[in-house]
Structure formats: structure tokens, C-alpha cells
Write a protein that holds these residues in place. Structure first.
Motif, PDB file in Angstrom:
ATOM      1  N   ASP A   1       0.849  -1.187   0.000  1.00  0.00           N
ATOM      2  CA  ASP A   1       0.000   0.000   0.000  1.00  0.00           C
ATOM      3  C   ASP A   1       0.890   1.245   0.000  1.00  0.00           C
ATOM      4  O   ASP A   1       2.102   1.173   0.227  1.00  0.00           O
ATOM      5  CB  ASP A   1      -0.919  -0.003   1.212  1.00  0.00           C
ATOM      6  N   GLU A   2       0.272   2.397  -0.213  1.00  0.00           N
ATOM      7  CA  GLU A   2       1.044   3.638  -0.296  1.00  0.00           C
ATOM      8  C   GLU A   2       0.186   4.815   0.158  1.00  0.00           C
ATOM      9  O   GLU A   2      -1.038   4.728   0.231  1.00  0.00           O
ATOM     10  CB  GLU A   2       1.504   3.881  -1.730  1.00  0.00           C
ATOM     11  N   ASP A   3       0.846   5.905   0.473  1.00  0.00           N
ATOM     12  CA  ASP A   3       0.147   7.159   0.682  1.00  0.00           C
ATOM     13  C   ASP A   3       0.960   8.274   0.032  1.00  0.00           C
ATOM     14  O   ASP A   3       1.921   8.014  -0.698  1.00  0.00           O
ATOM     15  CB  ASP A   3      -0.127   7.423   2.175  1.00  0.00           C
ATOM     16  N   LYS A   4       0.572   9.514   0.289  1.00  0.00           N
ATOM     17  CA  LYS A   4       1.290  10.662  -0.261  1.00  0.00           C
ATOM     18  C   LYS A   4       1.935  11.452   0.871  1.00  0.00           C
ATOM     19  O   LYS A   4       1.512  11.377   2.033  1.00  0.00           O
ATOM     20  CB  LYS A   4       0.352  11.559  -1.057  1.00  0.00           C
ATOM     21  N   ILE A   5       2.954  12.193   0.492  1.00  0.00           N
ATOM     22  CA  ILE A   5       3.643  13.048   1.454  1.00  0.00           C
ATOM     23  C   ILE A   5       3.906  14.392   0.780  1.00  0.00           C
ATOM     24  O   ILE A   5       4.328  14.437  -0.378  1.00  0.00           O
ATOM     25  CB  ILE A   5       4.954  12.387   1.944  1.00  0.00           C
ATOM     26  N   ASP A   6       3.627  15.485   1.490  1.00  0.00           N
ATOM     27  CA  ASP A   6       3.811  16.794   0.874  1.00  0.00           C
ATOM     28  C   ASP A   6       5.182  17.371   1.219  1.00  0.00           C
ATOM     29  O   ASP A   6       6.021  16.707   1.837  1.00  0.00           O
ATOM     30  CB  ASP A   6       2.678  17.748   1.257  1.00  0.00           C
ATOM     31  N   GLU A   7       5.413  18.598   0.817  1.00  0.00           N
ATOM     32  CA  GLU A   7       6.736  19.196   1.019  1.00  0.00           C
ATOM     33  C   GLU A   7       7.080  19.397   2.484  1.00  0.00           C
ATOM     34  O   GLU A   7       8.249  19.532   2.856  1.00  0.00           O
ATOM     35  CB  GLU A   7       6.840  20.532   0.264  1.00  0.00           C
ATOM     36  N   ARG A   8       6.070  19.386   3.344  1.00  0.00           N
ATOM     37  CA  ARG A   8       6.305  19.545   4.794  1.00  0.00           C
ATOM     38  C   ARG A   8       6.489  18.207   5.501  1.00  0.00           C
ATOM     39  O   ARG A   8       6.747  18.177   6.698  1.00  0.00           O
ATOM     40  CB  ARG A   8       5.120  20.278   5.423  1.00  0.00           C
ATOM     41  N   GLY A   9       6.322  17.104   4.767  1.00  0.00           N
ATOM     42  CA  GLY A   9       6.413  15.788   5.381  1.00  0.00           C
ATOM     43  C   GLY A   9       5.089  15.292   5.919  1.00  0.00           C
ATOM     44  O   GLY A   9       5.047  14.282   6.623  1.00  0.00           O
ATOM     45  N   TRP A  10       4.002  15.974   5.565  1.00  0.00           N
ATOM     46  CA  TRP A  10       2.671  15.603   6.048  1.00  0.00           C
ATOM     47  C   TRP A  10       2.116  14.474   5.183  1.00  0.00           C
ATOM     48  O   TRP A  10       2.022  14.593   3.963  1.00  0.00           O
ATOM     49  CB  TRP A  10       1.741  16.804   6.004  1.00  0.00           C
ATOM     50  N   ARG A  11       1.722  13.364   5.810  1.00  0.00           N
ATOM     51  CA  ARG A  11       1.205  12.208   5.085  1.00  0.00           C
ATOM     52  C   ARG A  11      -0.314  12.285   4.962  1.00  0.00           C
ATOM     53  O   ARG A  11      -1.008  12.659   5.905  1.00  0.00           O
ATOM     54  CB  ARG A  11       1.604  10.916   5.785  1.00  0.00           C
ATOM     55  N   TYR A  12      -0.799  11.887   3.782  1.00  0.00           N
ATOM     56  CA  TYR A  12      -2.235  11.952   3.539  1.00  0.00           C
ATOM     57  C   TYR A  12      -2.596  11.006   2.389  1.00  0.00           C
ATOM     58  O   TYR A  12      -1.731  10.403   1.759  1.00  0.00           O
ATOM     59  CB  TYR A  12      -2.659  13.387   3.203  1.00  0.00           C
ATOM     60  N   ASP A  13      -3.891  10.887   2.137  1.00  0.00           N
ATOM     61  CA  ASP A  13      -4.423  10.199   0.965  1.00  0.00           C
ATOM     62  C   ASP A  13      -3.931   8.761   0.822  1.00  0.00           C
ATOM     63  O   ASP A  13      -3.293   8.395  -0.164  1.00  0.00           O
ATOM     64  CB  ASP A  13      -4.047  10.999  -0.279  1.00  0.00           C
ATOM     65  N   PRO A  14      -4.233   7.902   1.790  1.00  0.00           N
ATOM     66  CA  PRO A  14      -3.758   6.510   1.709  1.00  0.00           C
ATOM     67  C   PRO A  14      -4.476   5.722   0.624  1.00  0.00           C
ATOM     68  O   PRO A  14      -5.667   5.901   0.381  1.00  0.00           O
ATOM     69  CB  PRO A  14      -4.098   5.945   3.092  1.00  0.00           C
ATOM     70  N   HIS A  15      -3.742   4.841  -0.017  1.00  0.00           N
ATOM     71  CA  HIS A  15      -4.330   3.907  -0.982  1.00  0.00           C
ATOM     72  C   HIS A  15      -4.170   2.501  -0.428  1.00  0.00           C
ATOM     73  O   HIS A  15      -3.097   1.902  -0.509  1.00  0.00           O
ATOM     74  CB  HIS A  15      -3.630   4.029  -2.339  1.00  0.00           C
TER      75      HIS A  15
END
Length: 613
Positions: free
Chosen positions: A190-204
């Protein structure tokens, strides 16, 4: 800003310097556009069932030492003009791995930013497990990936983008999976996303291996890990498929390995870097990426000798269209009914007059209708040679009525149709039949809507509510569902018999419906589970779409006089199928069993290998 005209790598990321994306980025835009993967409670979930505490980390370290098989895992990472902070974060995440048996194989594709070489050289000097080749000429993503692959000496190869991050236990989880399944050729997580601040979101949170779904989306990325010998056997990455080179690689590997050697790890091991300044993708890039994906899929089917057409589906997804054989097989459509001619007339009219299929027979299974207008309607159908009225005497028993109907049917393909089904598009039966005749497919289900156009049936998820529930029930109109699952064909554990098509031979082989223990409820789920137990797949397709008024002619199972029977049927299902109901392979253990909307599960049911024994 990197423009396509200025750099060949603009074809992978047009803005913001994020390079190695391809069609996956197109699909991501689809998800983001529809907001279909958003979990507002994800950060809370990560602090609980989705996180690692100090005890977990210590137990993982202990388990690493206990592993009987400690494979060397080669991580290949092509780089090109990466933003320095993200490149460092990517490499640091590899250095932070609890599992120590790895090598990082980096191929820089002639970056024009002077600091890239210095950064990479410092990391190479820091750890001997980091191998680097600096390509003298820019060759694009496939060539760069092959250069990194040439450095690899591990038994398994993981693919990693140059600005993404992997979790600290990612490679441990791969090694643990290989110890449990040493014949695995392909593993994905599985995977998720990480933004430029290191904030994780939007899990798949993904399905276990699901080839039908994979034809529409690349669920292997990320994290995808391949047996290195297989990658070399197929010649590595193919140039000319840039934008979908990872998808093409996976398809060629899949063509050479059986499904049981493809393993899914239901843990988020990969964090895909996405940030707002990365901007959008040009029309030219979208066209190239989609074209590469579809050519790769056509190549796959040609390699296995199957004739298909690959075209566009929902918002850029692939759609595989299979031809109807000539002559087309006769389809017997069985419609149980007891009066309610208002419903039956709409159902039959849609089948006879608005269905584009050349050879059908309709068997109306009359379960003691008494109303004169019903019998008048039966008489009006007497002149249509496609229709037969077959009498069934006795109390309502959906399983017994349909088993009886199959005995009367002449077709090699059987369709079970509720009397409250109404046709929407003319191609529904053709779509279902081309799946039903596939040798590996045992049953096919349709996308069903309520009269108000909300979703009634997006396939069946077993385990929901204790036994089974309908995926995304009551979802609005054209909404895509979780990770667009309501818009793409896929394998599922079960589908409803309100509209189910299958080969007669398969129905007979598994023994038909269970009329003794499941007269009304769950008989379709039980049938599908026996079909899967016999080694067949269940397909659900959104391209067969009909209305379903759901039990309008029979009432609800929760009526007092029916509650006792329903309880017995529920108990039978829990007794007969308890292990299966608790582990639907096509529904993530990280998602809830308490509702049909694919919400996060508290707690997660994913089994942690470091806690075994």
C-alpha cells in the motif's frame, strides 16, 4: 519551471522538478480531482492502528535477526535534476531501514544541476551499499532505470522514485513476506502521499492481486518489488514506453508468473511525494503517458494470444474490450416473479426491446401469481418465441426457483435477473457475456442503481456487517468511489444474483444455489464463494449498468415474520464461511467492516509479521 520544449524529462514532470512519474501521476490527478481517496481521520489512524511504536520497532529488529532467509534487495533509483532536499530525504529513508541487507543503485541521467553529483558522491562515500553511475548522455527514464539495474546484484529489485520516501520497515516487510512465500516473483504494498512539509495523507489501501483491476490502473506501484532474474529475463525497461515504463515492466513480468506468486502486503510502505507547486500536466504529456500504457496492455494480451481492444475508460483509465464470439452463445435469462406485473413488465420489456444481444431466451419463473392482470400479461407474451412462462409451485425460495429454472433453460449461459431490474444501456448483456465465457471466470455481476440513480450494487464485500454488504451503497450518481473502484472492472469475492451471468457448466459444477439452507438471503454470496472455491474468478463490471428497485416485490428481510429465517441464514453463512468472511482478499484489512463506504478501520485487521510466534 520545466517545460516540455526545454527538457525531454518534462514528459515525466512538467513543473516543480519531480521527474519520474508517468501515467501514475495521471491517475493521481483523477483521484485528487474526485477527492475519492480522502480520509479525514488518517492522521489519527496513523497515531494508532497504522503507526509503529517503540515496542513494534524493537520486535521488528528482533525478527530481522530470526529470519531464515535474508535476501539482498536492490533498490533502483534513477535521478534527474531532483530538488536537493527531496533527494536527500529519499536516500535517508533507505539508510534508515531496519532491514540491513540492501543496496541502493542510483543512475543519474546527466543532471544539469551541478549540486546533484556532489550530493550523490557524498552519500556513496558515506555507505558502501550505495552504488552510483553517472550517465554521460541523457537517455530518459527507461534508459536510466536500466543503467541502475545494471548495478543491481540482489535477488529482488525494488523500484523507487528519486524524491519519494519509504517507511523504516519497508524492506523488512518485503523480507518477511519472502520468508513466508519464498516462490514470490512480484510483491507490492500500500502507499500514501507526502507533501513538502512531510505531512502524510491520501492513503491507498489496495486489493490483493487483482488482474482485472490492474488492467485499468497500476496498483503495483508503489512499492513494487520484482524478482531480479525475471526483470533481466524480459530485458529490463523498454524504451519507447516512457510515462508508463513501470506498468509495462509489470505486465511483462505478470505474463511469466502465475497469480499465486504475486503477493500484496497490506501496509503502507511507500510515501509518494506530491506538493502543490508541482503544478499540472500538459495535454501532450497526458496523451503520451496514456498511449504508452495502452500499447503496453495491448502487447501483454498479444503475448498471451488474446484478442482485445484497449480504449479509454473513466477519466483516462484503460478499458479492455473483449469481442463477442460468432456465433454468440444462447443466454437464458431467468426471472422469478409472483405478481407485481408493474415491475415485471418493465424488466421484460427492457430485455426484449432495449438489449443489444443476438440470442436470448427469457424464462419467467412464475411462483404462484394470482392477480388477473399478471396472467393477462403472460398471455400477451405468448406470441414471442423468446419467452416462456414456467410454473413453480411452493413457498418463495429464491434458490429453489432458480435451480428449477436452470433445469428448464436451453442456453449455455445463464442469467439470473430479479423482476425489479430495468435496463439502462443496451450493451449490458454483451458486456457480461464476454466476461462469463472467459475460462477463468465463474460469474459476472453488474453495476446496479436505485431509481434515484444512487448506487445499489458496486459488487459484494464479504465480512461487512458480519456476512456481506454492497460496495459503496447509496453513492451518488457519477461519483468514482474509493480509488475509483466504482468506475473500473475488477475481481471481487461475490456479486448479487439480482443480475448475475455465468456459464451453465460452472453453475452445475458447484452445485447451484443452496435451496436447503439459504432460501432467501445470502444465497448469491454462498454461490460465488463456492465458485471461487472451485478456482474461478468473479468479475464485477461497471459497463453493465441497470436499475434495481431491490426487493420491491418481496419486502424487507427485517419484517417480523421473516426475521427468524434471516437469522438462521446468517448463522449458516458464519458457520460455513467464517474464515473467508473475515478475510476478503479484495478489501483491505485497514478498512472498516462496519459500513459500506470504505472508511478507515479501527482497529486494523492487518496481521503484523513481527508479532507472530
Amino acid at each position: 519551471m520545466e517545460l516540455l520544449e526545454r527538457s525531454p524529462h518534462g514528459a515525466f514532470k512538467t513543473l516543480g522538478g519531480v521527474w519520474r512519474r508517468g501515467l501514475a501521476a495521471v491517475w493521481d490527478e483523477v483521484f485528487t480531482y474526485n477527492n475519492s481517496r480522502k480520509h479525514d481521520r488518517y492522521s489519527y489512524w496513523l497515531e494508532g492502528p497504522g503507526g509503529l511504536n517503540k515496542s513494534d520497532l524493537q520486535k521488528i529488529k528482533t525478527h530481522v535477526e530470526q529470519l531464515e532467509y535474508k535476501p539482498l534487495i536492490s533498490i533502483i533509483m534513477p535521478t534527474y535534476n531532483t530538488q536537493p532536499e527531496f533527494l536527500k530525504a529519499a536516500i535517508d529513508s533507505v539508510l534508515a531501514q531496519i532491514y540491513p541487507h540492501w543496496e541502493l543503485c542510483i543512475a543519474d541521467d546527466a543532471s544539469t544541476k551541478s549540486n546533484i553529483k556532489a550530493i550523490l558522491t557524498r552519500y556513496q562515500e558515506r555507505d558502501k551499499r550505495i552504488k552510483i553511475v553517472f550517465r554521460p548522455i541523457n537517455g530518459h527514464i527507461s534508459a536510466a532505470s536500466n543503467s541502475a539495474l545494471e548495478l543491481a546484484t540482489g535477488d529482488f529489485t525494488a523500484l523507487m522514485d528519486h524524491d519519494d520516501v519509504i517507511s523504516v520497515h519497508a524492506l523488512y516487510m518485503i523480507a518477511a513476506e519472502l520468508n513466508a512465500h519464498m516462490d514470490a516473483d512480484l510483491i507490492y504494498s500500500d502507499e500514501d502521499k507526502i507533501d513538502e512539509r512531510g505531512w502524510r495523507y491520501d492513503p491507498h489501501f489496495k486489493s490483493d492481486w487483482n488482474f482485472e483491476m490492474f488492467c485499468s490502473m497500476n496498483m503495483v506501484n508503489h512499492l513494487g518489488v520484482f524478482r531480479t532474474s525475471l526483470i533481466r529475463e524480459i530485458g529490463g525497461f523498454r524504451e519507447g514506453y516512457e510515462g508508463s515504463q513501470d506498468y509495462d515492466l509489470a505486465l511483462r513480468v505478470i505474463a511469466r508468473t502465475p497469480p499465486e506468486r504475486i503477493r500484496h502486503i497490506p501496509f503502507i510502505l511507500y510515501h509518494w511525494r506530491v506538493f502543490e507547486s508541482s503544478g499540472s500536466y500538459s495535454t501532450d504529456f497526458l496523451d503520451k503517458a496514456v498511449d504508452s500504457s495502452r500499447r503496453a496492455l495491448v502487447d501483454y494480451f498479444e503475448s498471451i494470444g488474446e484478442e482485445v481492444e484497449v480504449t479509454g475508460g473513466f477519466l483516462g483509465y484503460n478499458r479492455v474490450i473483449r469481442p463477442l464470439p460468432s456465433p454468440a452463445p444462447l443466454v437464458s435469462l431467468l426471472i422469478p416473479t409472483r405478481d407485481r406485473v408493474d415491475l415485471l413488465r418493465g424488466c421484460v420489456d427492457g430485455i426484449l426491446n432495449r438489449t443489444d444481444y443476438p440470442k436470448i431466451e427469457v424464462l419467467i419463473l412464475d411462483n404462484e401469481s394470482v392477480e388477473p392482470k399478471t396472467h393477462d400479461y403472460f398471455k400477451s407474451l405468448a406470441g414471442d418465441e423468446r419467452v416462456r412462462i414456467v410454473k413453480f409451485t411452493g413457498p418463495f425460495n429464491f434458490s429453489a426457483i432458480n435451480n428449477f429454472g436452470v433445469q428448464q433453460a436451453r442456453g449455455s449461459i445463464i442469467g439470473f435477473i430479479n423482476n425489479d431490474i430495468e435496463v439502462i444501456g443496451s450493451g449490458w448483456l454483451r458486456e457480461m457475456v464476454v466476461h462469463a465465457i472467459r475460462p477463468n471466470v465463474g460469474a459476472v455481476g453488474a453495476k446496479l442503481r436505485y431509481a434515484d440513480d444512487t448506487l445499489q450494487h458496486g459488487g459484494v464485500i464479504v465480512g461487512l456487517g458480519g456476512v456481506a454488504g454492497h460496495s459503496h451503497k447509496h453513492l451518488g450518481g457519477t461519483e468514482p468511489g474509493y480509488c475509483c473502484r466504482i468506475q473500473i472492472p475488477q475481481y471481487l469475492s461475490a456479486v448479487t444474483a439480482a443480475c448475475l451471468v455465468m456459464r451453465r457448466s460452472c453453475f452445475i459444477k458447484v452445485g447451484g444455489f443452496n435451496e436447503k439452507n439459504l432460501a432467501v438471503a445470502f444465497n448469491d454470496v454462498d454461490l460465488c464463494l463456492r465458485v471461487r472455491e472451485a478456482g474461478f474468478d468473479i468479475v464485477w463490471t461497471p459497463f453493465a449498468e441497470l436499475y434495481h428497485l431491490e426487493s420491491a416485490s418481496r419486502g424487507t428481510d427485517m419484517a417480523p415474520e421473516k426475521a427468524e429465517r434471516f437469522a438462521r441464514e446468517l448463522m449458516y453463512m458464519r458457520t460455513r464461511w467464517s474464515e473467508v468472511l473475515d478475510n476478503d482478499p479484495y478489501y483491505s484489512p485497514n478498512l472498516t467492516l462496519d459500513s459500506e463506504d470504505f472508511a478507515l478501520g479501527f482497529p486494523s485487521r492487518a496481521k503484523k509479521p513481527w508479532l507472530k510466534g
